[in-house]
Motif scaffolding. Structure first.
Motif, mmCIF file in Angstrom:
data_model
loop_
_atom_site.group_PDB
_atom_site.id
_atom_site.type_symbol
_atom_site.label_atom_id
_atom_site.label_comp_id
_atom_site.label_asym_id
_atom_site.label_seq_id
_atom_site.Cartn_x
_atom_site.Cartn_y
_atom_site.Cartn_z
ATOM 1 N N THR A 2 28.219 53.438 44.837
ATOM 2 C CA THR A 2 28.162 52.677 43.586
ATOM 3 C C THR A 2 26.858 51.897 43.578
ATOM 4 O O THR A 2 26.157 51.822 44.581
ATOM 5 C CB THR A 2 29.330 51.674 43.461
ATOM 6 O OG1 THR A 2 29.188 50.681 44.464
ATOM 7 C CG2 THR A 2 30.677 52.353 43.603
ATOM 8 N N SER A 3 26.544 51.297 42.455
ATOM 9 C CA SER A 3 25.332 50.474 42.382
ATOM 10 C C SER A 3 25.501 49.171 43.163
ATOM 11 O O SER A 3 24.523 48.544 43.533
ATOM 12 C CB SER A 3 24.992 50.176 40.925
ATOM 13 O OG SER A 3 26.058 49.470 40.326
ATOM 14 N N ASP A 4 26.767 48.781 43.431
ATOM 15 C CA ASP A 4 27.055 47.580 44.211
ATOM 16 C C ASP A 4 27.596 48.024 45.571
ATOM 17 O O ASP A 4 28.698 48.550 45.673
ATOM 18 C CB ASP A 4 28.095 46.722 43.481
ATOM 19 C CG ASP A 4 28.332 45.386 44.142
ATOM 20 O OD1 ASP A 4 27.856 45.168 45.284
ATOM 21 O OD2 ASP A 4 29.003 44.539 43.530
ATOM 22 N N ALA A 5 26.818 47.829 46.606
ATOM 23 C CA ALA A 5 27.177 48.332 47.940
ATOM 24 C C ALA A 5 27.997 47.331 48.757
ATOM 25 O O ALA A 5 28.170 47.515 49.953
ATOM 26 C CB ALA A 5 25.905 48.710 48.692
ATOM 27 N N ARG A 6 28.523 46.295 48.106
ATOM 28 C CA ARG A 6 29.296 45.302 48.854
ATOM 29 C C ARG A 6 30.729 45.776 49.067
ATOM 30 O O ARG A 6 31.275 46.514 48.258
ATOM 31 C CB ARG A 6 29.298 43.958 48.118
ATOM 32 C CG ARG A 6 27.903 43.336 48.062
ATOM 33 C CD ARG A 6 27.912 42.048 47.302
ATOM 34 N NE ARG A 6 28.184 42.328 45.887
ATOM 35 C CZ ARG A 6 28.385 41.386 44.977
ATOM 36 N NH1 ARG A 6 28.370 40.114 45.316
ATOM 37 N NH2 ARG A 6 28.617 41.710 43.728
ATOM 38 N N PHE A 7 31.316 45.299 50.177
ATOM 39 C CA PHE A 7 32.684 45.660 50.527
ATOM 40 C C PHE A 7 33.492 44.406 50.825
ATOM 41 O O PHE A 7 32.935 43.356 51.144
ATOM 42 C CB PHE A 7 32.703 46.582 51.761
ATOM 43 C CG PHE A 7 32.174 47.950 51.484
ATOM 44 C CD1 PHE A 7 33.008 48.958 51.044
ATOM 45 C CD2 PHE A 7 30.817 48.230 51.654
ATOM 46 C CE1 PHE A 7 32.517 50.225 50.779
ATOM 47 C CE2 PHE A 7 30.323 49.484 51.392
ATOM 48 C CZ PHE A 7 31.163 50.489 50.957
ATOM 49 N N VAL A 8 34.814 44.543 50.715
ATOM 50 C CA VAL A 8 35.742 43.463 51.067
ATOM 51 C C VAL A 8 36.749 44.029 52.062
ATOM 52 O O VAL A 8 36.907 45.240 52.181
ATOM 53 C CB VAL A 8 36.483 42.911 49.818
ATOM 54 C CG1 VAL A 8 35.519 42.216 48.875
ATOM 55 C CG2 VAL A 8 37.245 44.010 49.098
ATOM 56 N N ALA A 9 37.418 43.145 52.777
ATOM 57 C CA ALA A 9 38.438 43.573 53.734
ATOM 58 C C ALA A 9 39.537 44.319 52.991
ATOM 59 O O ALA A 9 39.985 43.897 51.929
ATOM 60 C CB ALA A 9 38.998 42.372 54.471
ATOM 61 N N GLY A 10 39.982 45.438 53.556
ATOM 62 C CA GLY A 10 40.983 46.270 52.915
ATOM 63 C C GLY A 10 42.377 46.017 53.452
ATOM 64 O O GLY A 10 42.649 44.990 54.068
ATOM 65 N N ALA A 11 43.256 46.972 53.222
ATOM 66 C CA ALA A 11 44.641 46.939 53.702
ATOM 67 C C ALA A 11 45.406 45.715 53.205
ATOM 68 O O ALA A 11 46.224 45.152 53.910
ATOM 69 C CB ALA A 11 44.695 47.032 55.219
ATOM 70 N N GLY A 12 45.123 45.302 51.983
ATOM 71 C CA GLY A 12 45.835 44.170 51.391
ATOM 72 C C GLY A 12 45.247 42.809 51.719
ATOM 73 O O GLY A 12 45.715 41.798 51.192
ATOM 74 N N ALA A 13 44.209 42.752 52.555
ATOM 75 C CA ALA A 13 43.626 41.467 52.931
ATOM 76 C C ALA A 13 43.001 40.753 51.727
ATOM 77 O O ALA A 13 43.190 39.548 51.534
ATOM 78 C CB ALA A 13 42.581 41.647 54.032
ATOM 79 N N CYS A 14 42.283 41.500 50.907
ATOM 80 C CA CYS A 14 41.630 40.920 49.730
ATOM 81 C C CYS A 14 42.665 40.364 48.751
ATOM 82 O O CYS A 14 42.531 39.230 48.278
ATOM 83 C CB CYS A 14 40.770 41.983 49.062
ATOM 84 S SG CYS A 14 40.014 41.474 47.520
ATOM 85 N N GLU A 15 43.704 41.153 48.481
ATOM 86 C CA GLU A 15 44.746 40.716 47.547
ATOM 87 C C GLU A 15 45.458 39.464 48.053
ATOM 88 O O GLU A 15 45.739 38.543 47.294
ATOM 89 C CB GLU A 15 45.761 41.836 47.327
ATOM 90 C CG GLU A 15 45.239 43.000 46.516
ATOM 91 C CD GLU A 15 44.457 44.021 47.332
ATOM 92 O OE1 GLU A 15 44.195 43.781 48.536
ATOM 93 O OE2 GLU A 15 44.090 45.058 46.768
ATOM 94 N N MET A 16 45.733 39.439 49.352
ATOM 95 C CA MET A 16 46.432 38.284 49.924
ATOM 96 C C MET A 16 45.528 37.052 49.972
ATOM 97 O O MET A 16 46.007 35.927 49.821
ATOM 98 C CB MET A 16 46.971 38.622 51.311
ATOM 99 C CG MET A 16 48.089 39.657 51.269
ATOM 100 S SD MET A 16 49.535 39.131 50.334
ATOM 101 C CE MET A 16 50.210 37.932 51.464
#
Length: 144
Positions: A2-16
């Motif tokens: 994507t044009s934005d190469a940033r990531f967040v913690a997965g497996a529900g971590a971001c939502e929580m």
């Protein structure tokens, strides 16, 4: 990707992490605002809950453990399906695209707002059916 190469913690971590912040914010709000904010925060539990259930884990315990970890400042804690517990998703390289996650939140919020608007329109309209006759018109009324 994507044009934005940033990531967040997965497996529900971001939502929580977002749910934890929303619950903190909601606790400061009065009345129905607090209720709505808390329910929205609760709805974010669906991702980690589904992951835990699909992995054969006790989802309620996993959700509680994630909340506890997030309260301790471990905001990258999510569902570790390999270990059957919670874990640090950044250390395990379980990541989600920030752009994808942001778009998913935007679409979900838009859908919820649309449902609420339709509900308000329905509640504001007067119920259908025949109008009562002037004077009350009880119908039949006498003992014959």
């Amino acid at each position: 990707m994507t044009s934005d190469a940033r990531f967040v913690a997965g497996a529900g971590a971001c939502e929580m992490a977002i749910a934890t912040r929303l619950l903190e914010f909601g606790a400061q709000q009065p009345g129905l605002d607090q209720y709505a904010i808390n329910k929205f925060a609760e709805s974010l539990e669906v991702v980690p809950r589904t992951l835990a259930e699909n992995a054969g884990m006790d989802a309620t315990t996993i959700i509680a453990n994630i909340y506890a970890a997030h309260q301790e400042g471990k905001s990258s804690t999510g569902v570790d399906v390999d270990a059957g517990a919670v874990g640090d998703m950044l250390q395990k390289d379980v990541l989600d695209s920030l752009a994808t996650k942001a778009q998913a939140f935007k679409l979900a919020i838009d859908a919820a707002v649309t449902v609420l608007r339709v509900d308000q329109i329905i509640m504001a309209k007067q119920a259908g059916g025949p109008k009562p006759p002037p004077g009350g018109g009880g119908g039949g009324g006498g003992d014959d």
